[in-house]
Motif scaffolding. Structure first.
Motif, PDB file in Angstrom:
ATOM      1  N   ASP A  76       0.822  -1.207   0.000  1.00 10.26           N
ATOM      2  CA  ASP A  76       0.000   0.000   0.000  1.00 10.26           C
ATOM      3  C   ASP A  76       0.861   1.263   0.000  1.00 10.26           C
ATOM      4  OD1 ASP A  76      -2.207  -1.649   0.014  1.00 10.26           O
ATOM      5  OD2 ASP A  76      -2.588  -1.414   2.180  1.00 10.26           O
ATOM      6  N   TRP A  77       1.950   1.235   0.777  1.00 12.23           N
ATOM      7  CA  TRP A  77       2.853   2.377   0.792  1.00 12.23           C
ATOM      8  C   TRP A  77       3.439   2.607  -0.597  1.00 12.23           C
ATOM      9  CZ3 TRP A  77       8.220   1.951  -0.056  1.00 12.23           C
ATOM     10  CH2 TRP A  77       8.929   3.143   0.077  1.00 12.23           C
ATOM     11  N   TRP A  78       3.886   1.533  -1.244  1.00 16.28           N
ATOM     12  CA  TRP A  78       4.499   1.649  -2.560  1.00 16.28           C
ATOM     13  C   TRP A  78       3.487   2.148  -3.587  1.00 16.28           C
ATOM     14  CZ3 TRP A  78       9.157   2.004  -4.497  1.00 16.28           C
ATOM     15  CH2 TRP A  78       9.356   1.813  -5.861  1.00 16.28           C
ATOM     16  N   GLN A  79       2.280   1.625  -3.527  1.00 18.20           N
ATOM     17  CA  GLN A  79       1.259   2.045  -4.478  1.00 18.20           C
ATOM     18  C   GLN A  79       0.805   3.483  -4.224  1.00 18.20           C
ATOM     19  OE1 GLN A  79      -1.712  -1.025  -4.073  1.00 18.20           O
ATOM     20  NE2 GLN A  79      -0.688  -2.357  -5.566  1.00 18.20           N
ATOM     21  N   GLY A  80       1.002   3.968  -3.003  1.00 12.62           N
ATOM     22  CA  GLY A  80       0.642   5.343  -2.681  1.00 12.62           C
ATOM     23  C   GLY A  80       1.636   6.369  -3.194  1.00 12.62           C
ATOM     24  N   LEU A  81       2.812   5.901  -3.566  1.00 11.30           N
ATOM     25  CA  LEU A  81       3.819   6.821  -4.105  1.00 11.30           C
ATOM     26  C   LEU A  81       3.502   7.159  -5.556  1.00 11.30           C
ATOM     27  CD1 LEU A  81       7.104   5.158  -2.771  1.00 11.30           C
ATOM     28  CD2 LEU A  81       5.895   7.126  -1.800  1.00 11.30           C
ATOM     29  N   ASP A  82       3.858   8.370  -5.965  1.00 16.31           N
ATOM     30  CA  ASP A  82       3.667   8.717  -7.376  1.00 16.31           C
ATOM     31  C   ASP A  82       4.834   8.190  -8.208  1.00 16.31           C
ATOM     32  OD1 ASP A  82       5.749  10.443  -6.842  1.00 16.31           O
ATOM     33  OD2 ASP A  82       4.538  12.263  -6.933  1.00 16.31           O
ATOM     34  N   SER A  83       4.758   8.328  -9.506  1.00 14.14           N
ATOM     35  CA  SER A  83       5.763   7.769 -10.419  1.00 14.14           C
ATOM     36  C   SER A  83       7.163   8.302 -10.148  1.00 14.14           C
ATOM     37  CB  SER A  83       5.392   8.080 -11.869  1.00 14.14           C
ATOM     38  OG  SER A  83       4.133   7.543 -12.170  1.00 14.14           O
ATOM     39  N   LYS A  88      13.025   6.989  -7.301  1.00 13.42           N
ATOM     40  CA  LYS A  88      14.068   7.351  -6.343  1.00 13.42           C
ATOM     41  C   LYS A  88      14.706   6.090  -5.771  1.00 13.42           C
ATOM     42  CE  LYS A  88      12.272  11.806  -4.893  1.00 13.42           C
ATOM     43  NZ  LYS A  88      11.776  12.590  -3.754  1.00 13.42           N
ATOM     44  N   ALA A  89      16.012   6.064  -5.806  1.00 13.58           N
ATOM     45  CA  ALA A  89      16.766   4.900  -5.327  1.00 13.58           C
ATOM     46  C   ALA A  89      16.523   4.641  -3.842  1.00 13.58           C
ATOM     47  CB  ALA A  89      18.251   5.095  -5.588  1.00 13.58           C
ATOM     48  N   ALA A  90      16.321   5.691  -3.064  1.00 17.62           N
ATOM     49  CA  ALA A  90      16.106   5.526  -1.624  1.00 17.62           C
ATOM     50  C   ALA A  90      14.815   4.761  -1.352  1.00 17.62           C
ATOM     51  CB  ALA A  90      16.076   6.888  -0.939  1.00 17.62           C
ATOM     52  N   ASN A  91      13.753   5.072  -2.107  1.00 16.15           N
ATOM     53  CA  ASN A  91      12.474   4.383  -1.911  1.00 16.15           C
ATOM     54  C   ASN A  91      12.546   2.923  -2.353  1.00 16.15           C
ATOM     55  OD1 ASN A  91      11.182   6.582  -0.799  1.00 16.15           O
ATOM     56  ND2 ASN A  91      10.418   7.327  -2.770  1.00 16.15           N
ATOM     57  N   VAL A  92      13.208   2.689  -3.491  1.00 14.20           N
ATOM     58  CA  VAL A  92      13.357   1.316  -3.982  1.00 14.20           C
ATOM     59  C   VAL A  92      14.188   0.511  -2.986  1.00 14.20           C
ATOM     60  CG1 VAL A  92      14.332  -0.116  -5.813  1.00 14.20           C
ATOM     61  CG2 VAL A  92      13.088   1.973  -6.400  1.00 14.20           C
ATOM     62  N   SER A  93      15.267   1.101  -2.522  1.00 11.92           N
ATOM     63  CA  SER A  93      16.137   0.432  -1.563  1.00 11.92           C
ATOM     64  C   SER A  93      15.386   0.142  -0.257  1.00 11.92           C
ATOM     65  CB  SER A  93      17.356   1.308  -1.319  1.00 11.92           C
ATOM     66  OG  SER A  93      17.974   1.009  -0.126  1.00 11.92           O
ATOM     67  N   LEU A  95      12.132  -0.249   0.143  1.00  7.64           N
ATOM     68  CA  LEU A  95      11.151  -1.309  -0.111  1.00  7.64           C
ATOM     69  C   LEU A  95      11.821  -2.679  -0.138  1.00  7.64           C
ATOM     70  CD1 LEU A  95       8.210  -2.084  -0.879  1.00  7.64           C
ATOM     71  CD2 LEU A  95       8.930  -1.881  -3.259  1.00  7.64           C
ATOM     72  N   VAL A  96      12.904  -2.796  -0.885  1.00  9.54           N
ATOM     73  CA  VAL A  96      13.595  -4.083  -1.011  1.00  9.54           C
ATOM     74  C   VAL A  96      14.138  -4.534   0.341  1.00  9.54           C
ATOM     75  CG1 VAL A  96      15.601  -5.221  -2.036  1.00  9.54           C
ATOM     76  CG2 VAL A  96      14.125  -3.798  -3.454  1.00  9.54           C
ATOM     77  N   ASP A  97      14.777  -3.637   1.077  1.00  8.61           N
ATOM     78  CA  ASP A  97      15.335  -3.992   2.378  1.00  8.61           C
ATOM     79  C   ASP A  97      14.252  -4.449   3.356  1.00  8.61           C
ATOM     80  OD1 ASP A  97      17.874  -3.411   1.485  1.00  8.61           O
ATOM     81  OD2 ASP A  97      17.939  -1.409   2.412  1.00  8.61           O
ATOM     82  N   ASN A  98      13.148  -3.715   3.392  1.00  8.54           N
ATOM     83  CA  ASN A  98      12.068  -4.061   4.320  1.00  8.54           C
ATOM     84  C   ASN A  98      11.404  -5.394   3.956  1.00  8.54           C
ATOM     85  OD1 ASN A  98      12.397  -1.815   5.975  1.00  8.54           O
ATOM     86  ND2 ASN A  98      11.032  -0.560   4.740  1.00  8.54           N
ATOM     87  N   ILE A  99      11.205  -5.634   2.673  1.00 10.37           N
ATOM     88  CA  ILE A  99      10.602  -6.901   2.235  1.00 10.37           C
ATOM     89  C   ILE A  99      11.554  -8.060   2.540  1.00 10.37           C
ATOM     90  CG2 ILE A  99       9.775  -8.224   0.254  1.00 10.37           C
ATOM     91  CD1 ILE A  99       7.886  -5.973   1.118  1.00 10.37           C
ATOM     92  N   GLU A 100      12.843  -7.870   2.286  1.00 15.64           N
ATOM     93  CA  GLU A 100      13.819  -8.923   2.608  1.00 15.64           C
ATOM     94  C   GLU A 100      13.837  -9.223   4.099  1.00 15.64           C
ATOM     95  OE1 GLU A 100      17.535  -7.512   1.073  1.00 15.64           O
ATOM     96  OE2 GLU A 100      17.152  -8.319  -0.942  1.00 15.64           O
ATOM     97  N   ASN A 101      13.781  -8.176   4.916  1.00 14.77           N
ATOM     98  CA  ASN A 101      13.764  -8.370   6.367  1.00 14.77           C
ATOM     99  C   ASN A 101      12.499  -9.113   6.821  1.00 14.77           C
ATOM    100  OD1 ASN A 101      16.232  -7.124   6.717  1.00 14.77           O
ATOM    101  ND2 ASN A 101      15.332  -5.119   7.125  1.00 14.77           N
ATOM    102  N   LEU A 102      11.373  -8.771   6.221  1.00 15.00           N
ATOM    103  CA  LEU A 102      10.126  -9.462   6.561  1.00 15.00           C
ATOM    104  C   LEU A 102      10.203 -10.950   6.228  1.00 15.00           C
ATOM    105  CD1 LEU A 102       7.240  -7.089   5.431  1.00 15.00           C
ATOM    106  CD2 LEU A 102       7.711  -7.905   7.728  1.00 15.00           C
ATOM    107  N   ILE A 103      10.684 -11.238   5.043  1.00 16.63           N
ATOM    108  CA  ILE A 103      10.755 -12.642   4.611  1.00 16.63           C
ATOM    109  C   ILE A 103      11.768 -13.410   5.455  1.00 16.63           C
ATOM    110  CG2 ILE A 103      11.392 -14.154   2.693  1.00 16.63           C
ATOM    111  CD1 ILE A 103      10.111 -12.030   0.846  1.00 16.63           C
ATOM    112  N   GLU A 104      12.917 -12.805   5.719  1.00 15.81           N
ATOM    113  CA  GLU A 104      13.907 -13.459   6.583  1.00 15.81           C
ATOM    114  C   GLU A 104      13.340 -13.700   7.974  1.00 15.81           C
ATOM    115  OE1 GLU A 104      17.402 -11.029   6.589  1.00 15.81           O
ATOM    116  OE2 GLU A 104      17.879 -11.500   4.494  1.00 15.81           O
TER     117      GLU A 104
END
Length: 164
Positions: A76-83, A88-93, A95-104
């Motif tokens: 939802d956070w990602w979909q709430g962001l505009d294009s 932005k590399a910070a947002n992508v980073s 998202l990826v870090d948080n998803i990896e932490n969740l899965i781990e």
């Protein structure tokens, strides 16, 4: 994870319902003074309770639900962001870090729950061996006392001597 949650719900509620049903059956058998069936129902109920404890379904289900809620929150956070924010590399980073932490975290908690169940089972087995070496386990004695209170020796002899 969604398929695992469905499986865990089915597994957990199956054994939980079996415990509830067997508790009622034990009560009815106790009221009707059906000694041999009462002992069988107690054993079956104990089996269902141990299966719930052994598989750690409740802890695994809770962990899976939390992970799914957190994943939905990040989606939802990602979909709430505009294009522009998506680029932005910070947002992508982030998202990826948080998803990896969740899965781990989810994998670690699942493995931890299963390891805990295995350790508990090994402890129970070692305690059983230790108690057997000392003349019997306390749990067996407590169960025996309960059964002795519910059934007199005469009724048990009558049950065993009746044909069929």
């Amino acid at each position: 994870i969604k398929k695992e949650i469905i499986f865990l719900y089915a597994h957990y509620y199956f054994f939980a319902m079996c415990v509830c049903i067997m508790t009622g059956v034990i009560t009815v058998f106790g009221i009707l003074d059906l000694g041999a069936w009462l002992i069988f129902a107690i054993a079956l109920n104990t089996f269902f309770r141990h299966m719930l404890a052994l598989t750690q379904s409740e802890a695994r289900l809770q962990s899976a639900n939390e992970t799914m809620l957190n994943l939905a929150s990040y989606r939802d956070w990602w979909q709430g962001l505009d294009s522009a924010e998506h680029l932005k590399a910070a947002n992508v980073s982030r998202l990826v870090d948080n998803i990896e932490n969740l899965i781990e975290g989810y994998i670690a908690s699942s493995l931890s729950a299963l390891k805990s169940a295995l350790d508990d089972e090994e402890d129970d087995e070692s305690k059983g061996v230790a108690h057997e070496n000392h003349g019997g386990s306390e749990e067996l004695e407590n169960t025996s006392d309960k059964v002795d209170r519910q059934l007199s020796s005469e009724k048990l002899k009558d049950l065993l001597s009746q044909p069929g």
